[in-house]
Enzyme design. Sequence first.
Site, PDB file in Angstrom:
ATOM      1  N   ARG A 120      86.373 -23.077  42.854  1.00  0.00           N
ATOM      2  CA  ARG A 120      85.099 -22.534  42.327  1.00  0.00           C
ATOM      3  C   ARG A 120      85.257 -22.077  40.873  1.00  0.00           C
ATOM      4  NH1 ARG A 120      84.082 -24.496  46.654  1.00  0.00           N
ATOM      5  NH2 ARG A 120      82.622 -23.728  48.213  1.00  0.00           N
ATOM      6  N   SER A 159      77.190 -19.230  49.546  1.00  0.00           N
ATOM      7  CA  SER A 159      78.207 -18.168  49.630  1.00  0.00           C
ATOM      8  C   SER A 159      78.045 -17.224  48.446  1.00  0.00           C
ATOM      9  CB  SER A 159      79.614 -18.761  49.576  1.00  0.00           C
ATOM     10  OG  SER A 159      79.824 -19.657  50.641  1.00  0.00           O
ATOM     11  N   GLU A 193      80.762 -15.166  43.824  1.00  0.00           N
ATOM     12  CA  GLU A 193      80.728 -16.570  43.405  1.00  0.00           C
ATOM     13  C   GLU A 193      79.445 -16.849  42.609  1.00  0.00           C
ATOM     14  OE1 GLU A 193      79.115 -20.256  45.201  1.00  0.00           O
ATOM     15  OE2 GLU A 193      81.044 -20.215  46.263  1.00  0.00           O
TER      16      GLU A 193
HETATM   17  P1  FAD Z   1      72.229 -23.142  38.554  1.00  0.00           P
HETATM   18  O1  FAD Z   1      72.122 -22.115  39.615  1.00  0.00           O
HETATM   19  O2  FAD Z   1      70.992 -23.552  37.853  1.00  0.00           O
HETATM   20  O3  FAD Z   1      73.293 -22.667  37.475  1.00  0.00           O
HETATM   21  C1  FAD Z   1      74.552 -22.158  37.885  1.00  0.00           C
HETATM   22  C2  FAD Z   1      75.351 -21.760  36.628  1.00  0.00           C
HETATM   23  O4  FAD Z   1      75.663 -22.914  35.855  1.00  0.00           O
HETATM   24  C3  FAD Z   1      74.555 -20.844  35.683  1.00  0.00           C
HETATM   25  O5  FAD Z   1      75.461 -19.976  35.068  1.00  0.00           O
HETATM   26  C4  FAD Z   1      73.950 -21.815  34.674  1.00  0.00           C
HETATM   27  O6  FAD Z   1      73.682 -21.202  33.438  1.00  0.00           O
HETATM   28  C5  FAD Z   1      75.051 -22.858  34.564  1.00  0.00           C
HETATM   29  N1  FAD Z   1      74.544 -24.216  34.321  1.00  0.00           N
HETATM   30  C6  FAD Z   1      73.702 -24.928  35.101  1.00  0.00           C
HETATM   31  N2  FAD Z   1      73.524 -26.161  34.605  1.00  0.00           N
HETATM   32  C7  FAD Z   1      74.252 -26.226  33.462  1.00  0.00           C
HETATM   33  C8  FAD Z   1      74.475 -27.228  32.487  1.00  0.00           C
HETATM   34  N3  FAD Z   1      73.909 -28.444  32.565  1.00  0.00           N
HETATM   35  N4  FAD Z   1      75.299 -26.956  31.439  1.00  0.00           N
HETATM   36  C9  FAD Z   1      75.883 -25.721  31.332  1.00  0.00           C
HETATM   37  N5  FAD Z   1      75.705 -24.744  32.227  1.00  0.00           N
HETATM   38  C10 FAD Z   1      74.915 -24.984  33.277  1.00  0.00           C
HETATM   39  N6  FAD Z   1      78.324 -24.517  46.205  1.00  0.00           N
HETATM   40  C11 FAD Z   1      79.480 -25.119  46.581  1.00  0.00           C
HETATM   41  O7  FAD Z   1      80.401 -25.281  45.758  1.00  0.00           O
HETATM   42  N7  FAD Z   1      79.684 -25.561  47.849  1.00  0.00           N
HETATM   43  C12 FAD Z   1      78.746 -25.431  48.810  1.00  0.00           C
HETATM   44  O8  FAD Z   1      78.954 -25.831  49.948  1.00  0.00           O
HETATM   45  C13 FAD Z   1      77.509 -24.797  48.466  1.00  0.00           C
HETATM   46  N8  FAD Z   1      76.553 -24.610  49.388  1.00  0.00           N
HETATM   47  C14 FAD Z   1      75.376 -24.016  49.051  1.00  0.00           C
HETATM   48  C15 FAD Z   1      74.400 -23.853  50.030  1.00  0.00           C
HETATM   49  C16 FAD Z   1      73.185 -23.273  49.730  1.00  0.00           C
HETATM   50  C17 FAD Z   1      72.131 -23.110  50.801  1.00  0.00           C
HETATM   51  C18 FAD Z   1      72.929 -22.829  48.400  1.00  0.00           C
HETATM   52  C19 FAD Z   1      71.601 -22.228  48.043  1.00  0.00           C
HETATM   53  C20 FAD Z   1      73.908 -22.953  47.417  1.00  0.00           C
HETATM   54  C21 FAD Z   1      75.150 -23.554  47.742  1.00  0.00           C
HETATM   55  N9  FAD Z   1      76.169 -23.724  46.788  1.00  0.00           N
HETATM   56  C22 FAD Z   1      77.339 -24.348  47.128  1.00  0.00           C
HETATM   57  C23 FAD Z   1      76.002 -23.199  45.411  1.00  0.00           C
HETATM   58  C24 FAD Z   1      75.235 -24.169  44.471  1.00  0.00           C
HETATM   59  O9  FAD Z   1      74.561 -25.154  45.196  1.00  0.00           O
HETATM   60  C25 FAD Z   1      76.176 -24.843  43.486  1.00  0.00           C
HETATM   61  O10 FAD Z   1      76.880 -23.893  42.726  1.00  0.00           O
HETATM   62  C26 FAD Z   1      75.436 -25.784  42.532  1.00  0.00           C
HETATM   63  O11 FAD Z   1      76.340 -26.544  41.776  1.00  0.00           O
HETATM   64  C27 FAD Z   1      74.517 -25.023  41.559  1.00  0.00           C
HETATM   65  O12 FAD Z   1      73.738 -25.961  40.856  1.00  0.00           O
HETATM   66  P2  FAD Z   1      72.424 -25.541  40.090  1.00  0.00           P
HETATM   67  O13 FAD Z   1      71.969 -26.719  39.320  1.00  0.00           O
HETATM   68  O14 FAD Z   1      71.446 -24.965  41.036  1.00  0.00           O
HETATM   69  O15 FAD Z   1      72.989 -24.422  39.126  1.00  0.00           O
HETATM   70  N1  EPU Z   2      83.379 -16.826  59.641  1.00  0.00           N
HETATM   71  C1  EPU Z   2      83.204 -15.679  60.370  1.00  0.00           C
HETATM   72  N2  EPU Z   2      82.031 -14.997  60.222  1.00  0.00           N
HETATM   73  C2  EPU Z   2      81.042 -15.416  59.415  1.00  0.00           C
HETATM   74  C3  EPU Z   2      81.232 -16.581  58.641  1.00  0.00           C
HETATM   75  C4  EPU Z   2      82.415 -17.283  58.767  1.00  0.00           C
HETATM   76  O1  EPU Z   2      84.081 -15.261  61.130  1.00  0.00           O
HETATM   77  O2  EPU Z   2      80.008 -14.752  59.364  1.00  0.00           O
HETATM   78  C5  EPU Z   2      84.618 -17.609  59.804  1.00  0.00           C
HETATM   79  C6  EPU Z   2      84.325 -18.941  60.505  1.00  0.00           C
HETATM   80  O3  EPU Z   2      84.325 -18.796  61.906  1.00  0.00           O
HETATM   81  C7  EPU Z   2      85.459 -19.803  60.031  1.00  0.00           C
HETATM   82  C8  EPU Z   2      85.731 -19.272  58.612  1.00  0.00           C
HETATM   83  O4  EPU Z   2      85.144 -17.972  58.546  1.00  0.00           O
HETATM   84  O5  EPU Z   2      86.609 -19.600  60.796  1.00  0.00           O
HETATM   85  C9  EPU Z   2      85.159 -20.169  57.513  1.00  0.00           C
HETATM   86  O6  EPU Z   2      83.758 -20.310  57.698  1.00  0.00           O
HETATM   87  P1  EPU Z   2      82.958 -21.625  57.227  1.00  0.00           P
HETATM   88  O7  EPU Z   2      83.646 -22.852  57.733  1.00  0.00           O
HETATM   89  O8  EPU Z   2      81.531 -21.419  57.567  1.00  0.00           O
HETATM   90  O9  EPU Z   2      83.130 -21.680  55.672  1.00  0.00           O
HETATM   91  P2  EPU Z   2      83.184 -20.553  54.542  1.00  0.00           P
HETATM   92  O10 EPU Z   2      84.612 -20.312  54.191  1.00  0.00           O
HETATM   93  O11 EPU Z   2      82.381 -19.376  54.947  1.00  0.00           O
HETATM   94  C10 EPU Z   2      83.206 -22.265  52.592  1.00  0.00           C
HETATM   95  C11 EPU Z   2      82.516 -22.409  51.270  1.00  0.00           C
HETATM   96  C12 EPU Z   2      81.156 -23.043  51.466  1.00  0.00           C
HETATM   97  C13 EPU Z   2      81.351 -24.423  52.068  1.00  0.00           C
HETATM   98  C14 EPU Z   2      82.071 -24.263  53.427  1.00  0.00           C
HETATM   99  C15 EPU Z   2      82.402 -25.595  54.056  1.00  0.00           C
HETATM  100  C16 EPU Z   2      83.331 -20.685  49.783  1.00  0.00           C
HETATM  101  C17 EPU Z   2      83.053 -19.389  49.122  1.00  0.00           C
HETATM  102  N3  EPU Z   2      82.397 -21.121  50.627  1.00  0.00           N
HETATM  103  O12 EPU Z   2      82.454 -21.334  53.360  1.00  0.00           O
HETATM  104  O13 EPU Z   2      80.543 -23.177  50.193  1.00  0.00           O
HETATM  105  O14 EPU Z   2      80.119 -25.072  52.277  1.00  0.00           O
HETATM  106  O15 EPU Z   2      83.309 -23.545  53.218  1.00  0.00           O
HETATM  107  O16 EPU Z   2      83.439 -26.199  53.351  1.00  0.00           O
HETATM  108  O17 EPU Z   2      84.365 -21.289  49.529  1.00  0.00           O
HETATM  109  C18 EPU Z   2      79.142 -22.088  48.607  1.00  0.00           C
HETATM  110  O18 EPU Z   2      80.085 -22.156  47.817  1.00  0.00           O
HETATM  111  O19 EPU Z   2      78.022 -21.615  48.284  1.00  0.00           O
HETATM  112  C19 EPU Z   2      79.314 -22.588  49.963  1.00  0.00           C
HETATM  113  C20 EPU Z   2      78.358 -22.532  50.891  1.00  0.00           C
END
Ligand code: FAD
Ligand code: EPU
Length: 335
Positions: free
Chosen positions: A161, A235, A331
Site C-alpha cells: 500500500r 480498508s 490507509e
Molecule cells: P482517489 O480516492 O480519488 O485518490 C486517492 C489518492 O490518490 C488521493 O490522495 C488522490 O489525490 C491521489 N490521486 C488519485 N488519482 C491521482 C492521479 N491520477 N495522479 C496523482 N494522484 C492521484 N484498495 C486496495 O488496494 N485493495 C482493495 O481490495 C480495495 N478494496 C476497496 C473496496 C472498497 C469498497 C472501496 C471503497 C475501496 C477499496 N480500496 C482498495 C481502496 C481504493 O479503491 C483504491 O485505493 C483505489 O486505487 C483508489 O482509486 P481512486 O481513483 O478512487 O483514488
Molecule cells: N478478520 C477478522 N475480523 C474482521 C475482519 C477480518 O477477524 O472483522 C480476519 C479474517 O477472518 C481473516 C483476516 O482477518 O482471517 C483477513 O481478513 P480479509 O481476508 O477480509 O482481508 P483484510 O486483511 O481485512 C485485505 C486488504 C483488502 C483486500 C483483502 C483481500 C488491507 C489493508 N486490506 O483485507 O484491501 O481486499 O485483504 O486481499 O491490506 C483495501 O485496501 O481497501 C482493501 C479492501
Amino acid sequence: MIQTNVDLQPYNTFGISCKAKRFATFSNAEELSEVLSQRNGDNLLVLGGGSNILLTQDFQGLVIKNEVVGFDIIESNEETALIESGAGEVWHDFVMRCIEEGLGGIENLSLIPGSVGASPMQNIGAYGVEIKDTFDSLKAYHIESGEVHTFNHTQCEFGYRESVFKRALKGQYIILSVRFRLSKKHTINSSYGAIEAELKAVGIENPTIKDISNAVIAIRASKLPDPREIGNAGSFFKNPVVEQEVVDAIGQRYDQFPQYPAPNNKIKLAAGWLIEQAGWKGKNFGTYGVHKNQALVLVNYGGSKGSQIYDLSEQIIQDVRTKFGITLEREVNMI
Ligand code: FAD
Ligand code: EPU
C-alpha cells in the site's frame, strides 16, 4: 471550465458532503496545464474515483478530477502484451477489458473501486496480487515544471500500500497514464484461501482468468459494503507488519489468530481481527460506525461528517494500541 463552491459528495465513496472552493476536470495534459495556469497559488487536490479519501473539512482550494481516457496495445508478442490505460479509466472496467482481450495478471484485482491512475499511488492489492506484479511504467505530469516524466518500476518504489508518490514525491505529480505487461499464457493465482473455496462451491476445477475474476467478485461482494449503498473507502487502516515478539505476546492470550509472513522476518497481522477483538466490530454511532462484517471498514450510514469518522478512527487507534501495543496506520488519505 472552473466551477466554484462545488459539493464533493458525488465524488467520494464515503459520500461525505464537503465543499470545494473551485473544481475542474481535465482529459489530457494540455487541459491539465490550462487548468493549472489558473491555480493562483491554491492548494490542489487530484481526484480519481474518490474511493480512498476521507474529506474532513471543506477544501479551500482547487479540486481537479482526472478524466483521461484510453486503452492502447503498445506492443504484443506470443506471450505478453504491453497495455497503456488512461489514468481516468475506471479500474474495474480496465480489468474486464483485459480479461476480454485474453490478457491475464490483474484478474485477482477485479472490483476494486477507483481509477487506473490512482492504482500505483498505493500499489493496490487483493487476493494475493498487487499491481506491482504486472506494472511496467507510468507517465506523470510534474506540477512544478509542467513536464511529463516517465517512471519505471524501480522509480515507483512500490511497497505494501505504498509508492514514492505517497512519500518522497507526495503532491508533486499527477499520473496521466499507466502501462501494464500482461500475459497471454496465464498463471492462475488461486492460492488465496477463499478463492479455492469459492471455485469449489461453483464446481470449477481448471479455472480461467474469467473464473478467477468471478470468484473474486463473489467473495468481495459478500464481505465488503457496496459504496452505492453504504459510504466507505474500503480498508480504513493498513494491516500492521510487526516483529515476532509482538506476535508472541498476543499468542500468550489467544490460541489462534491470522498472521502472514512479511519481508525481513516480520509478520503481517490482520487489523480487522485486532479491531474486532478490541470490541469495535459493528459499533453503530447513528450516522457512522464500524462495518458489521468487516471491522477494517469504517462506514457512513448517511449524513456523517468526515471529522466524526476521523475521530472514530483515532479512538480505534488508541484502543488497539492500549490492548495490543500496536499502532495502526491509516490507509485512507485524509483531506
Ligand atoms: P482517489 O480516492 O480519488 O485518490 C486517492 C489518492 O490518490 C488521493 O490522495 C488522490 O489525490 C491521489 N490521486 C488519485 N488519482 C491521482 C492521479 N491520477 N495522479 C496523482 N494522484 C492521484 N484498495 C486496495 O488496494 N485493495 C482493495 O481490495 C480495495 N478494496 C476497496 C473496496 C472498497 C469498497 C472501496 C471503497 C475501496 C477499496 N480500496 C482498495 C481502496 C481504493 O479503491 C483504491 O485505493 C483505489 O486505487 C483508489 O482509486 P481512486 O481513483 O478512487 O483514488
Ligand atoms: N478478520 C477478522 N475480523 C474482521 C475482519 C477480518 O477477524 O472483522 C480476519 C479474517 O477472518 C481473516 C483476516 O482477518 O482471517 C483477513 O481478513 P480479509 O481476508 O477480509 O482481508 P483484510 O486483511 O481485512 C485485505 C486488504 C483488502 C483486500 C483483502 C483481500 C488491507 C489493508 N486490506 O483485507 O484491501 O481486499 O485483504 O486481499 O491490506 C483495501 O485496501 O481497501 C482493501 C479492501
